[in-house]
Scaffold this active site. Structure first.
Site, mmCIF file in Angstrom:
data_model
loop_
_atom_site.group_PDB
_atom_site.id
_atom_site.type_symbol
_atom_site.label_atom_id
_atom_site.label_comp_id
_atom_site.label_asym_id
_atom_site.label_seq_id
_atom_site.Cartn_x
_atom_site.Cartn_y
_atom_site.Cartn_z
ATOM 1 N N LYS A 250 -1.432 27.926 58.534
ATOM 2 C CA LYS A 250 -0.244 28.158 57.696
ATOM 3 C C LYS A 250 0.609 26.907 57.722
ATOM 4 O O LYS A 250 0.597 26.157 58.704
ATOM 5 C CB LYS A 250 0.578 29.333 58.239
ATOM 6 C CG LYS A 250 1.491 29.954 57.212
ATOM 7 C CD LYS A 250 0.689 30.859 56.303
ATOM 8 C CE LYS A 250 1.546 31.640 55.351
ATOM 9 N NZ LYS A 250 0.812 32.816 54.866
HETATM 10 N N1 GLU Z 1 -0.188 33.212 51.588
HETATM 11 C C1 GLU Z 1 -1.130 34.268 51.372
HETATM 12 C C2 GLU Z 1 -1.276 35.113 52.613
HETATM 13 O O1 GLU Z 1 -0.400 35.144 53.446
HETATM 14 C C3 GLU Z 1 -2.453 33.761 50.828
HETATM 15 C C4 GLU Z 1 -3.212 32.823 51.704
HETATM 16 C C5 GLU Z 1 -4.422 32.210 51.055
HETATM 17 O O2 GLU Z 1 -4.778 32.588 49.954
HETATM 18 O O3 GLU Z 1 -5.006 31.330 51.682
HETATM 19 O O4 GLU Z 1 -2.235 35.831 52.787
#
Ligand code: GLU
Length: 422
Positions: A110
């Site tokens: 993240k």
């Molecule tokens: N930000 C989204 C989540 O928390 C998508 C993450 C992604 O598609 O890699 O799942």
């Protein structure tokens, strides 16, 4: 070593608390437990950005690679004023468990930048994105770490990430980032994917509890990508959306909202949600959450349901569209009420699942029709939902702990096979 503060609103603590329970129930070996307890790598980047005024400002950004045990890191980039390293660390860990739970070949990661997108121009956001990506150009890669959108970022942001990476590596590599616009190697169905996954989970929960879609009363907290798409799809499918809320406030209407009109109001007319002219009683966003309903969907941000307010939750099904909307301290209260919970790492996994499909399509250079994407998403969501329920029922744990156990067990299996290079 870091030692997160022992307070309820520390999301890393919340993630860790569930991980600990899962490890105990699994009887995970000490070495694996010690390995999986920590993220793999973290970086802080100081991002110099020229503001439109000509003045230079330095923004702080992070990227946490939690795990690459099952594949490259995967996870969004968040632009928000309250981003912190602990939050990014928790979100990265959740990505590891989420990808493992739905069995897609990624680890977890993240990123985040401390900034307020509502106070920045498009050009300023572009410069933040580009410099953040440039600083991480050796870190990102289709086989290393693959970012995606999260709160405060969107398909345009991902297009800038892709372009900046291409400028640094001297080649166009669409699979370096997902959630891109269709014209740049994005996937059909990605924008709706998280909301669609939420709906699929609600459908499964209704079938399990022998309830019907028609007239099923739903409250959606949050009207960003996840909340608005979930509300739209649920409304289309016959559910009745009786409560909605976003950062501006909330609205309640026991007869159900005309969601397409509300979406037009907020997204096309760009008017504040609580001022919606077609009906509804204004109330504060937190108050909307606690009205009686059949399904409650927190789809905003973390720490909405806490030990202080969980007793007020009045629903049959709690389907988490956001990451970490319920604190670990609230878990026993929700449990005691007999609420059927669809935990975040399952409820919102539709997004990363279609991100996986996007990555596959980019690498193949062959693109699927929307019905193919949605059909495959449905297969993944239903299989994952069934696994969680089966585990919960056979082992007598709640759905959240079952989801963590399935996920941690999958990562542990891969880790045993790879061995620890220690
Ligand atoms: N930000 C989204 C989540 O928390 C998508 C993450 C992604 O598609 O890699 O799942």
């Amino acid at each position: 070593m870091f030692a997160p503060a022992h307070d309820e609103l520390n999301v890393f603590q919340s993630a860790e608390a569930r991980f600990e329970i899962a490890c105990q129930k699994l009887g995970l070996e000490d070495d694996l437990y010690r390995y999986l307890k920590y993220p793999s790598k973290e970086v802080t980047v100081y991002i110099p950005v020229s503001r439109d005024s000509g003045q230079l400002e330095v923004f702080i950004g992070y990227r946490v690679l939690h795990s690459t045990v099952r594949g490259p890191g995967k996870g969004g980039i968040r632009f928000a004023p309250d981003v912190s390293i602990d939050e990014v660390r928790a979100l990265a860990a959740w990505m590891t468990w989420k990808c493992a739970l739905v069995d897609i070949p990624f680890g977890g990661a993240k990123g985040g930048v401390i900034c307020d997108p509502s106070k920045l121009s498009k050009h300023e956001l572009e410069r933040i994105t580009r410099r953040y990506t440039a600083e991480l150009s050796e870190w990102f890669g289709p086989e290393r770490d693959v970012p995606a959108p999260d709160i405060g970022t969107n398909a345009q942001t991902m297009a800038w990430v892709m372009d900046t990476y291409a400028m640094h590596t001297r080649q166009a590599t669409t699979a370096v980032v997902t959630g891109k616009p269709l014209a740049l190697g994005g996937s059909e169905g990605r924008t709706e994917a998280t909301g669609r996954g939420v709906m699929m989970c609600c459908d499964k929960a209704l079938a399990k509890l022998k309830m019907k879609r028609e007239g099923c009363r739903v409250i959606v907290q949050g009207f960003g990508n996840v909340g608005s798409q979930a509300a739209t799809l649920l409304h289309q499918a016959g559910y009745k959306i009786i409560g909605v809320a976003d950062i501006h406030g909330g609205l309640y209407n026991e007869n159900g909202f005309d969601i397409p009109r509300l979406v037009d109001w907020v997204y096309t007319q760009k008017k504040p949600l609580p001022e919606f002219s077609a009906g509804g009683t204004k109330m504060s966003a937190p108050d909307v959450l606690f009205n009686p309903c059949d399904i409650l969907i927190p789809a905003a941000t973390e720490n909405q349901i806490t030990s202080q307010n969980a007793h007020r939750v009045d629903c049959k099904i709690l389907c988490e569209g956001a990451n970490g909307p319920t604190t670990s301290h609230a878990d026993p209260i929700i449990d005691k009420k007999g609420i059927f919970i669809i935990p975040d790492i399952l409820g919102n996994a539709g997004g990363v699942t279609v991100s996986y499909f996007e990555w596959v399509q980019d690498r193949q250079g062959f693109f699927w029709r929307e019905d193919e994407v949605n059909g495959r998403l449905q297969h993944v969501m239903e299989r994952s939902f069934d696994n969680v329920i089966r585990y919960a029922e056979t082992h007598g744990v709640n759905n959240r702990i079952a989801a963590y156990i399935v996920a941690v067990d999958r990562v542990a299996q891969a880790l045993r096979l790879r061995g620890i290079y220690a």
